[in-house]
Scaffold this motif. Structure first.
Motif, PDB file in Angstrom:
ATOM      1  N   ASP A 189      79.919  43.702  50.141  1.00 36.64           N
ATOM      2  CA  ASP A 189      78.673  44.228  50.702  1.00 36.64           C
ATOM      3  C   ASP A 189      78.082  45.322  49.815  1.00 36.64           C
ATOM      4  O   ASP A 189      76.862  45.408  49.649  1.00 36.64           O
ATOM      5  CB  ASP A 189      78.926  44.770  52.106  1.00 36.64           C
ATOM      6  CG  ASP A 189      79.244  43.670  53.109  1.00 36.64           C
ATOM      7  OD1 ASP A 189      78.856  42.517  52.859  1.00 36.64           O
ATOM      8  OD2 ASP A 189      79.894  43.966  54.135  1.00 36.64           O
ATOM      9  N   THR A 190      78.957  46.155  49.241  1.00 37.38           N
ATOM     10  CA  THR A 190      78.473  47.218  48.351  1.00 37.38           C
ATOM     11  C   THR A 190      77.919  46.628  47.065  1.00 37.38           C
ATOM     12  O   THR A 190      76.862  47.054  46.568  1.00 37.38           O
ATOM     13  CB  THR A 190      79.608  48.210  48.037  1.00 37.38           C
ATOM     14  OG1 THR A 190      80.121  48.744  49.271  1.00 37.38           O
ATOM     15  CG2 THR A 190      79.117  49.355  47.175  1.00 37.38           C
ATOM     16  N   ALA A 191      78.615  45.629  46.507  1.00 37.20           N
ATOM     17  CA  ALA A 191      78.134  44.965  45.299  1.00 37.20           C
ATOM     18  C   ALA A 191      76.797  44.275  45.548  1.00 37.20           C
ATOM     19  O   ALA A 191      75.898  44.300  44.702  1.00 37.20           O
ATOM     20  CB  ALA A 191      79.171  43.953  44.807  1.00 37.20           C
ATOM     21  N   LYS A 192      76.638  43.684  46.727  1.00 36.13           N
ATOM     22  CA  LYS A 192      75.377  43.011  47.057  1.00 36.13           C
ATOM     23  C   LYS A 192      74.223  43.996  47.080  1.00 36.13           C
ATOM     24  O   LYS A 192      73.151  43.733  46.512  1.00 36.13           O
ATOM     25  CB  LYS A 192      75.515  42.308  48.407  1.00 36.13           C
ATOM     26  CG  LYS A 192      74.272  41.513  48.819  1.00 36.13           C
ATOM     27  CD  LYS A 192      74.502  40.792  50.135  1.00 36.13           C
ATOM     28  CE  LYS A 192      73.273  39.970  50.513  1.00 36.13           C
ATOM     29  NZ  LYS A 192      73.469  39.243  51.803  1.00 36.13           N
ATOM     30  N   ALA A 193      74.429  45.151  47.714  1.00 37.37           N
ATOM     31  CA  ALA A 193      73.376  46.170  47.760  1.00 37.37           C
ATOM     32  C   ALA A 193      73.028  46.655  46.360  1.00 37.37           C
ATOM     33  O   ALA A 193      71.848  46.863  46.029  1.00 37.37           O
ATOM     34  CB  ALA A 193      73.823  47.340  48.633  1.00 37.37           C
ATOM     35  N   PHE A 194      74.042  46.823  45.510  1.00 31.72           N
ATOM     36  CA  PHE A 194      73.819  47.311  44.156  1.00 31.72           C
ATOM     37  C   PHE A 194      73.050  46.288  43.328  1.00 31.72           C
ATOM     38  O   PHE A 194      72.083  46.624  42.628  1.00 31.72           O
ATOM     39  CB  PHE A 194      75.173  47.617  43.502  1.00 31.72           C
ATOM     40  CG  PHE A 194      75.076  48.246  42.137  1.00 31.72           C
ATOM     41  CD1 PHE A 194      74.206  49.287  41.891  1.00 31.72           C
ATOM     42  CD2 PHE A 194      75.870  47.789  41.093  1.00 31.72           C
ATOM     43  CE1 PHE A 194      74.108  49.868  40.630  1.00 31.72           C
ATOM     44  CE2 PHE A 194      75.792  48.362  39.837  1.00 31.72           C
ATOM     45  CZ  PHE A 194      74.912  49.399  39.607  1.00 31.72           C
TER      46      PHE A 194
END
Length: 616
Positions: A402-407
């Motif tokens: 989820d963090t990678a997706k936002a980034f």
């Protein structure tokens, strides 16, 4: 995370050459490496050292079996979940499991530890080391179960009926289609073992060098990683690792993994805190949050004021200001007293990159960083690279994903503003790569230059094709359905021998014989092709709907909206409602609005159908 032994990059000037990756085209990468090194030396960052310990013979195979949910093969226990998973594997996937289990058992026999189960007891074969060259395979309906005599049906393509991953500017006119219907490893032929891979691949850095891919929607639509229940996504991760291993085996490529000592990060604060702990702390303030609050705020700050800043991400902020802001954020962020107006855009970008670098474990995990590198160094076709990358993304823990997706969504916006910020796809990739990947090097030789270009190319693929990467391959969903069905069948057989359950069944039978309320209808009373849809937040909470070959999920949503337009509940206003498939052979599945409901119903006739807001 970067080695302190890295020497400054070789001296060179910026080049306008677009032909291939050379030292001049990597200038931004090396400048970023040097900037990171300076930040570490002046104490503005706490160095996170990841110590890799060598694996004993057989340990990697044992860990692999545990990571794919087949620890029962190690323990010898007859657990139903492992049996259900094994029963759904494709030929290439079963061969990958068999190969790792063979290596594990042979190692144990050498060490004379204990008796292990013979591989033939698991796979029911007389040959424990099968070989195969090509794998013919029949298509499997996406998101569903193979139905007798049914062939996959493709819908005509309109502007919104497929995922289109390609930049308009400079993109090639020819597009290539990706299929999710068949497992990646089943659809390729094994490369000759004598084939030599190029030691130094050269990449073209212009955007047009990347092909344009589309993923057409089948009649089951497409499924995003957030559309499935956590329990089913756990099975997706098991199957993705098995499939990735089978995929690499079919290509004749070794799937390398790291074994790292678990480095315990801070339990409080913002920077240097493991993502899971950071999210646990944040969820006390904002229940259900999936991306750390500080990371969201840094992205929001840059999206509001920094997307058009020339050289954003590339031009470093003031080291002293970034250090002071870092300390001030740690002290004031959760008290809501930090003044974001004082933060300059380049300093915010520096804090964003610092957050990623200071994670105790890399965003793309220590274990599979070598696999990311291998997919570029050992696989030459971009389509195959993308398929491997897709499976690696499916493998990520939920917090990392989820963090990678936002980034990556933010990086896509940066590239979209290239006309003003002068940051094209390759520029952004070069800057981000050393922040995401552990860089090992002692001097800037040709081998290191190749590693630099490799990581930059990986980031470029992640940014360019991210819409594809967040979509769960339908063949994996089909396997999850089959796994759930096999587990339920195993459970039913086991329950029949439980006296307590038989007693409960007798009681339930007596209850069924009692007169039921007129408004309550049993599932068996509902005619074939008719579903009862529940909408607890609407004024009309349920409706029986007759399905036909053209009924889509969005048609059902529209019908409920029309029926409830006058007396709409306050709870539904301002919320995006979606149709969910719940139970049966799936945990919970938020359906694509373009999914054809009769096909979904036939794949899971025991499901319940509920309209509710989609999880954010």
């Amino acid at each position: 995370m970067l080695s302190n032994e890295s020497a400054p990059p070789p001296a060179f000037g910026r080049s306008n050459s677009q032909a291939s990756m050379d030292s001049t085209s990597m200038e931004d990468f090396w400048c970023e490496v040097e900037s990171i090194k300076e930040s570490s030396e002046d104490g503005s960052e706490e160095a996170t050292l990841l110590e890799f310990k060598p694996a004993d013979e057989g340990e990697l195979e044992a860990e692999w079996l545990q990571d794919v949910g087949l620890s029962t093969l190690i323990s010898g226990a007859e657990e139903e979940d492992g049996q259900a998973l094994l029963s759904t594997l494709t030929r290439t996937q079963a061969a990958a499991v068999q190969k790792r289990y063979n290596t594990y058992t042979q190692t144990l026999r050498k060490k004379n530890k204990h008796t292990v189960r013979d591989v033939r007891d698991i796979f029911g074969t007389d040959d424990s080391s099968p070989t195969f060259e090509t794998v013919p395979v029949s298509p499997v309906p996406s998101n569903g179960i193979q139905l007798p005599g049914q062939k996959p049906v493709w819908k005509s393509v309109s502007s919104n009926s497929c995922l289109d991953c390609g930049l308009d500017k400079g993109s090639p006119s020819v597009t290539e289609e990706l299929s999710y219907e068949v497992s990646f490893s089943e659809s390729i032929a094994i490369f000759p073992k004598t084939q030599e891979w190029p030691k130094n691949q050269r990449f073209k850095k212009e955007d047009s060098a990347l092909p344009k891919f589309i993923v057409r929607k089948s009649r089951f639509g497409l499924t995003d990683v957030g559309d499935l229940s956590p329990e089913d996504m756990k099975k997706i991760r098991y199957l993705s690792l098995i499939e990735l291993t089978a995929f690499y085996d079919a290509l004749g490529v070794e799937l390398k993994r790291n074994r790292a000592e678990r480095v315990r990060g801070r339990e409080n604060g913002l920077f240097g805190v493991p993502l899971t702990i950071l999210l646990e702390n944040d969820q006390k303030k904002v229940p259900g949050i999936k991306v750390p609050l500080i990371f969201q705020k840094l992205l929001l700050k840059l999206e509001e004021t920094g997307l058009e800043t020339e050289g954003i991400l590339r031009v470093p902020g003031s080291a002293s200001r970034v250090k002071n802001l870092h300390q001030e954020l740690e002290a004031k962020f959760y008290e809501d007293t930090f003044d974001w107006d004082q933060v300059r855009n380049n300093d915010a970008a520096g804090l964003l990159k610092m957050f990623i670098r200071e994670l105790p474990s890399p965003l793309f995990t220590v274990e599979y960083l070598p696999a990311f590198i291998t997919l570029v160094e050992k696989i030459s076709k971009i389509k195959l690279q993308l398929q491997a990358l897709h499976l690696l993304i499916m493998l990520l823990p939920e917090a990392n994903r989820d963090t990678a997706k936002a980034f990556l969504q933010f990086l896509k916006k940066v590239v979209a503003n290239e006309g003003k910020n002068k940051m094209n796809l390759w520029n952004v990739s070069m800057i981000v790569a050393p922040n995401l990947f552990i860089y090992k090097g002692k001097r800037a030789n040709q081998q290191e230059m190749q590693a630099a270009a490799t990581t930059a190319h990986i980031v470029r693929l992640l940014i360019r094709y991210q819409d594809i990467l967040w979509t769960v391959p339908s063949f994996l969903i089909s396997q999850v359905r089959k796994t759930n069905e096999a587990a339920m069948n195993n459970s039913k057989r086991q329950l029949m021998f439980d006296k307590g359950v038989r007693k409960l069944l007798r009681r339930k039978t007596m209850e069924r014989e009692r007169p039921e309320r007129p408004e309550v209808r049993r599932m068996s009373d509902i005619p074939e092709g008719v579903i009862r849809v529940y909408a607890p937040l609407h004024s009309k909470v349920s409706m029986a709907i007759q399905l036909n070959n053209q009924t889509k999920a969005k048609d059902i949503l529209a019908r409920f909206h029309c029926e409830n337009s006058r007396g709409s509940s306050q709870n539904t206003r301002g919320q995006i409602q979606s149709l969910h498939e719940i139970g049966g052979n799936i945990g919970q599945h938020c359906l694509d609005p373009d999914a054809y409901m009769l096909d979904v119903y036939r794949a899971n006739p025991q499901a319940e159908w509920v309209i509710k807001p989609k999880a954010s």
